[in-house]
Design an enzyme around this catalytic site. Structure first.
Site, PDB file in Angstrom:
ATOM      1  N   LYS A  54      26.935  29.138  95.641  1.00  0.00           N
ATOM      2  CA  LYS A  54      27.951  30.039  96.609  1.00  0.00           C
ATOM      3  C   LYS A  54      28.843  28.510  98.353  1.00  0.00           C
ATOM      4  O   LYS A  54      29.696  29.071  98.040  1.00  0.00           O
ATOM      5  CB  LYS A  54      26.362  29.883  98.328  1.00  0.00           C
ATOM      6  CG  LYS A  54      25.312  30.859  96.966  1.00  0.00           C
ATOM      7  CD  LYS A  54      23.967  30.810  97.688  1.00  0.00           C
ATOM      8  CE  LYS A  54      23.022  31.758  97.369  1.00  0.00           C
ATOM      9  NZ  LYS A  54      21.691  31.429  97.924  1.00  0.00           N
ATOM     10  N   GLN A  98      17.539  28.287 101.861  1.00  0.00           N
ATOM     11  CA  GLN A  98      17.083  28.467 100.337  1.00  0.00           C
ATOM     12  C   GLN A  98      16.216  28.625 100.512  1.00  0.00           C
ATOM     13  O   GLN A  98      15.933  28.310 100.306  1.00  0.00           O
ATOM     14  CB  GLN A  98      18.199  27.253  99.917  1.00  0.00           C
ATOM     15  CG  GLN A  98      17.937  27.211  98.148  1.00  0.00           C
ATOM     16  CD  GLN A  98      19.110  28.650  97.853  1.00  0.00           C
ATOM     17  OE1 GLN A  98      20.261  29.095  98.074  1.00  0.00           O
ATOM     18  NE2 GLN A  98      18.221  30.014  97.296  1.00  0.00           N
ATOM     19  N   ASP A 121      21.887  36.539 105.158  1.00  0.00           N
ATOM     20  CA  ASP A 121      21.245  36.716 104.438  1.00  0.00           C
ATOM     21  C   ASP A 121      20.237  38.719 104.372  1.00  0.00           C
ATOM     22  O   ASP A 121      19.734  38.721 103.763  1.00  0.00           O
ATOM     23  CB  ASP A 121      20.122  35.878 104.063  1.00  0.00           C
ATOM     24  CG  ASP A 121      20.066  34.696 102.789  1.00  0.00           C
ATOM     25  OD1 ASP A 121      21.204  35.186 102.165  1.00  0.00           O
ATOM     26  OD2 ASP A 121      19.460  33.887 102.997  1.00  0.00           O
TER      27      ASP A 121
END
Ligand code: NAD
Length: 295
Positions: A54, A98, A121
């Site tokens: 990412k 994460q 997200d």
């Protein structure tokens, strides 16, 4: 029949080029570089790879990315404090925590604490609620990647019967919501299957578009696929050091009309949509762009 391979890598690259152009225009307009902060707790090797990918995708496309690495012993309170500090930091536009988190930390508590306007997200209940009402600020990255694959490949989704196997909050559930909405790459008739579904084979076989998001290597076998169906494999499973999807690729690609490979299918699309969401978050924060939800 030998299926067309849906090249997620190539489609992702094409979309990233457009995002890079949009990021450059935003920087030119505002003098601000969209900034994503990834929070990584602990030493899970797969998570470290995801975060690194990412980061490099951000850097390649003109976005700034910072990694906030914390030890596995970090307490829930300490992690909450980090999230709150990032929420308050005007230089941070997107926050990504994460997953998975260490077992002593409740992921729902942490994800609920992320400022919904920085929630790239799309996990916060406000964003999930807006998504379900069809007026999202952000779209969740993996389902959005799947939808973009279908659009870019020219697969007719409107009116199609889509069967999604898997009902997770990250993939199956939001994907079903997105594909049943009105709009491009949507208007589908969606069936969601899960571990308690009866007649799974029969239902899967009725799909025009079959999406596997299960987390079990080669779960979808040829007899579960209608000849000519489009098969999207979200799964990533490590088997004997190799990455394998949730679909038995060799057999199913003899029956399907189009299929995504693993790796090189949905995976690159997920990161691409994260870049898009980071730009969106920066636009929301700095240009006061009115969000759809505000009418
Ligand atoms: P999850 O474990 O949260 O959910 C799995 C789902 O599969 C559950 O809803 C469960 O009901 C269903 N399931 C399990 N066994 C089943 C069975 N026998 N029959 C029918 N349904 C069954 O997983 P997830 O987070 O949704 O991830 C699914 C897969 O997708 C994993 O392999 C994961 O690594 C992968 N993934 C890939 C990306 C990407 O970018 N490509 C992103 C997220 C997840």
């Amino acid at each position: 029949m030998s299926a067309k391979i849906i090249d997620g890598k190539a489609i992702a690259e094409k979309l990233r080029q457009q995002i890079a152009v949009d990021v450059a225009a935003f920087r030119e307009r505002t003098g601000i570089v969209p900034h994503l902060v990834a929070v990584l707790v602990g030493d899970d090797p797969a998570s470290a790879v995801y975060v690194r990918n990412k980061h490099s995708a951000c850097e390649k496309n003109g976005l700034r990315s910072t990694l906030h690495k914390l030890p596995a012993t970090t307490s829930q309170e300490e992690l909450l404090a980090v999230v709150r500090q990032l929420n308050d930091d005007r230089d941070v536009h997107g926050i990504l925590v994460q997953l998975p988190l260490p077992k002593h930390i409740r992921a729902d508590v942490i994800l609920d604490a992320v400022n919904p306007r920085k929630d790239v997200d799309c996990f916060h209940p406000i964003n999930v609620g807006l998504l379900s009402q069809g007026r999202p600020w952000f779209l969740p990255c993996t389902p959005h990647g799947v939808q973009q694959l279908l659009i870019e490949t020219g697969v007719p989704v409107a009116g199609a019967h889509v069967v999604v196997i898997g009902r997770s909050d990250i993939v199956g559930k939001p994907l079903a919501l997105m594909l049943m909405q009105k709009g491009p790459g949507a208007n589908a008739t969606v069936t969601v299957c899960h571990s308690q579904t009866r007649n799974l084979v029969e239902i899967a076989r009725s799909a025009d578009i079959l999406v596997a998001a299960i987390g079990q290597a080669e779960f979808v076998t040829p007899e579960m696929v209608k000849p000519g169906a489009v098969v999207i494999d979200v799964g990533i499973n490590r088997v004997a050091g190799k990455l394998v999807g949730d679909v038995a690729f060799a057999g199913v690609s003899e029956i399907a009309s189009a299929i995504t490979p693993v790796p090189g299918g949905v995976g690159p699309m997920t990161i691409t949509m994260l870049l898009k969401n980071t730009l969106t978050a920066a636009e929301l924060a700095t240009e006061g762009r009115r969000m759809k939800a505000e009418g």
